[in-house]
Design a protein around this motif. Structure first.
Motif, PDB file in Angstrom:
ATOM      1  N   ASN A 153       4.628   6.654  -2.173  1.00 44.60           N
ATOM      2  CA  ASN A 153       5.570   7.273  -3.094  1.00 44.60           C
ATOM      3  C   ASN A 153       5.173   8.722  -3.337  1.00 44.60           C
ATOM      4  OD1 ASN A 153       7.846   7.322  -4.767  1.00 44.60           O
ATOM      5  ND2 ASN A 153       7.308   5.341  -5.690  1.00 44.60           N
ATOM      6  N   VAL A 156       4.922  10.565  -8.409  1.00 44.87           N
ATOM      7  CA  VAL A 156       4.574   9.485  -9.339  1.00 44.87           C
ATOM      8  C   VAL A 156       3.838  10.105 -10.525  1.00 44.87           C
ATOM      9  CG1 VAL A 156       3.282   7.356  -9.664  1.00 44.87           C
ATOM     10  CG2 VAL A 156       4.399   7.822  -7.477  1.00 44.87           C
ATOM     11  N   VAL A 158       1.314  10.344 -13.392  1.00 46.13           N
ATOM     12  CA  VAL A 158       0.040   9.732 -13.766  1.00 46.13           C
ATOM     13  C   VAL A 158      -0.471  10.433 -15.017  1.00 46.13           C
ATOM     14  CG1 VAL A 158      -2.381   9.409 -13.118  1.00 46.13           C
ATOM     15  CG2 VAL A 158      -0.580   9.030 -11.433  1.00 46.13           C
ATOM     16  N   THR A 167       2.232  13.100  -8.825  1.00 44.18           N
ATOM     17  CA  THR A 167       1.257  12.858  -7.768  1.00 44.18           C
ATOM     18  C   THR A 167       1.850  12.199  -6.536  1.00 44.18           C
ATOM     19  OG1 THR A 167       0.677  10.643  -8.554  1.00 44.18           O
ATOM     20  CG2 THR A 167      -0.493  12.501  -9.544  1.00 44.18           C
ATOM     21  N   GLU A 169       1.268   9.122  -4.119  1.00 47.10           N
ATOM     22  CA  GLU A 169       0.637   7.804  -4.174  1.00 47.10           C
ATOM     23  C   GLU A 169       0.344   7.343  -2.752  1.00 47.10           C
ATOM     24  OE1 GLU A 169       1.843   3.974  -6.651  1.00 47.10           O
ATOM     25  OE2 GLU A 169       2.933   4.068  -4.738  1.00 47.10           O
ATOM     26  N   THR A 171      -1.344   4.286  -0.488  1.00 46.43           N
ATOM     27  CA  THR A 171      -1.723   2.873  -0.545  1.00 46.43           C
ATOM     28  C   THR A 171      -2.521   2.489   0.692  1.00 46.43           C
ATOM     29  OG1 THR A 171       0.219   2.286  -1.859  1.00 46.43           O
ATOM     30  CG2 THR A 171      -0.841   0.510  -0.642  1.00 46.43           C
ATOM     31  N   LEU A 180      -4.950   2.044  -4.436  1.00 49.48           N
ATOM     32  CA  LEU A 180      -3.968   3.081  -4.690  1.00 49.48           C
ATOM     33  C   LEU A 180      -4.701   4.356  -5.090  1.00 49.48           C
ATOM     34  CD1 LEU A 180      -1.442   1.002  -6.841  1.00 49.48           C
ATOM     35  CD2 LEU A 180      -1.255   1.538  -4.403  1.00 49.48           C
ATOM     36  N   ASP A 181      -4.456   5.447  -4.345  1.00 54.53           N
ATOM     37  CA  ASP A 181      -5.047   6.744  -4.647  1.00 54.53           C
ATOM     38  C   ASP A 181      -3.934   7.712  -5.027  1.00 54.53           C
ATOM     39  OD1 ASP A 181      -7.749   6.024  -3.993  1.00 54.53           O
ATOM     40  OD2 ASP A 181      -7.169   6.108  -1.879  1.00 54.53           O
ATOM     41  N   TYR A 182      -4.170   8.482  -6.088  1.00 53.64           N
ATOM     42  CA  TYR A 182      -3.158   9.418  -6.588  1.00 53.64           C
ATOM     43  C   TYR A 182      -3.711  10.839  -6.534  1.00 53.64           C
ATOM     44  CZ  TYR A 182      -0.951   5.156  -8.296  1.00 53.64           C
ATOM     45  OH  TYR A 182      -0.368   3.908  -8.383  1.00 53.64           O
ATOM     46  N   THR A 192      -7.682   6.442  -9.115  1.00 58.49           N
ATOM     47  CA  THR A 192      -7.829   5.415  -8.085  1.00 58.49           C
ATOM     48  C   THR A 192      -7.679   4.059  -8.760  1.00 58.49           C
ATOM     49  OG1 THR A 192      -9.345   6.761  -6.768  1.00 58.49           O
ATOM     50  CG2 THR A 192      -9.342   4.415  -6.349  1.00 58.49           C
TER      51      THR A 192
END
Length: 355
Positions: A153, A156, A158, A167, A169, A171, A180-182, A192
């Motif tokens: 995505n 997003v 955060v 951010t 996203e 996966t 999941l890292d942003y 994270t």
């Protein structure tokens, strides 16, 4: 008749020209033209998300696990590579990241790495792509261990203690669940999340960025005492800024003698030419010739000085063997002569902490 028409036309032309000459010519002025700039939207690149500042400490708050909280220091910044050191209270891990060819790649990850050394040019081990362009939803790639990673995505929101971020996203799917890292523009990794099947979510969120915050390490430095023939060690707090050279910091610390009846380990003109941990788990340290010429010690005291060097470096790098050379040649003096490849061994039995 033709002549009459021609003459009449000529007279009319002269009358028109005469009447025009009596009036000022009116030149139409165009109305002001407003130029509307054409805005071309530039696609984001990894550089927009690959942001680390020198001499900075990044603090992450964790939930769901005692090791989810950690701090990150910037050891080295060289070109398009950065060496990061993370400490979660249980261990220290060093990672080298590179931004190249539209990919952010982790070239190296070394756990239990408590010593500071520039590893940005070391051979890679199991390269792992963290981000890949184009930075749009659906961009997918496969990791070296066959895990699937993709941009799941964009934009997003955060929320962190530092504020809210839009951010990317990312996966990563695995057998246990997914990670999941942003990533936020101009900041980098802000969150994270480890989503594990039938378990609570484990999260780490960026809570603070400390500027001008160098890495500090407590290091045991050993010094000889000729009176009781013992080695005394003192815990010194060393401060490392980004791109500081470890050998220079150690050289200075060795020469800073504690108070008391302690002999010097390095003379005033001694330089450490190179210092590193080799792949054979031996510390290699090369000194200038002044190490011997400025020592002025008998064989017993010389052995104590060499043991102080060995113990200090061995303890810092977490190994027992230290290979000492002078100007690239095996250590040699009037009392002690080492063969090529012959190393000194750490021995802490005759050591006393200086309080």
């Amino acid at each position: 008749m033709k002549k009459l028409v021609l003459i009449t036309s000529l007279i009319l032309s002269l009358v028109l020209l005469s009447s025009c000459s009596d009036k000022k010519a009116v030149v139409p002025v165009p109305s002001e033209v407003k130029t509307v700039p054409i805005v071309t939207q530039v696609a984001p690149t990894i550089k927009d998300y690959f942001s680390f500042s020198e001499n900075s400490e990044y603090v992450y708050e964790g939930k769901g696990n005692e090791y989810a909280s950690y701090n990150v220091f910037v050891d080295y910044l060289t070109g398009n590579r950065v060496q990061l050191r993370s400490n979660n209270g249980g261990t220290e891990t060093v990672k080298v990241l590179e931004n190249k060819d539209g990919k952010l790649t982790m070239l190296l990850a070394k756990s239990e790495c408590y010593y500071r050394e520039n590893l940005t040019q070391n051979p890679s081990n199991n390269e792992e792509i963290l981000l890949k362009e184009p930075l749009i939803k659906g961009t997918t790639w496969t990791l070296y261990d066959n895990r699937k990673r993709y941009i799941s995505n964009v934009d997003v929101e955060v929320t962190t203690p530092l504020g809210k971020y839009k951010t990317l996203e990312v996966t990563t799917e695995n057998k246990e669940g997914k990670n999941l890292d942003y990533y936020a523009p101009n900041v980098g990794l802000v969150k994270t999340a480890f989503v594990i099947k039938d378990a609570d979510e484990i999260t780490s969120v960026l809570s603070k960025v400390e500027k001008e915050s160098p890495l500090t390490q407590k290091v045991k430095f050993y010094y000889p005492n000729a009176i009781d023939e013992k080695l005394y060690f003192v815990n010194k707090e060393l401060s490392f800024k980004t791109n500081d050279i470890t050998k220079i910091i150690f050289e200075k610390a060795f020469k800073d003698l504690p108070k008391g009846d302690f002999g010097k380990v390095l003379g005033p003109n001694v330089k450490i030419k190179s210092l590193y941990l080799n792949k054979d788990n031996t510390v290699y340290v090369d000194f200038t010739k002044e190490l011997v010429s400025e020592m002025n010690a008998g064989s017993g005291y010389e052995g104590m000085i060499l043991q102080c060097i060995t113990n200090t470096l061995g303890a810092y790098y977490g190994v027992d063997k230290v290979y000492i050379t002078i100007e690239g040649m095996p250590y040699s003096s009037g009392h002690i002569m080492m063969k090529k490849g012959e190393y000194f061994t750490a021995n802490y039995k005759n050591s006393v902490e200086l309080k």
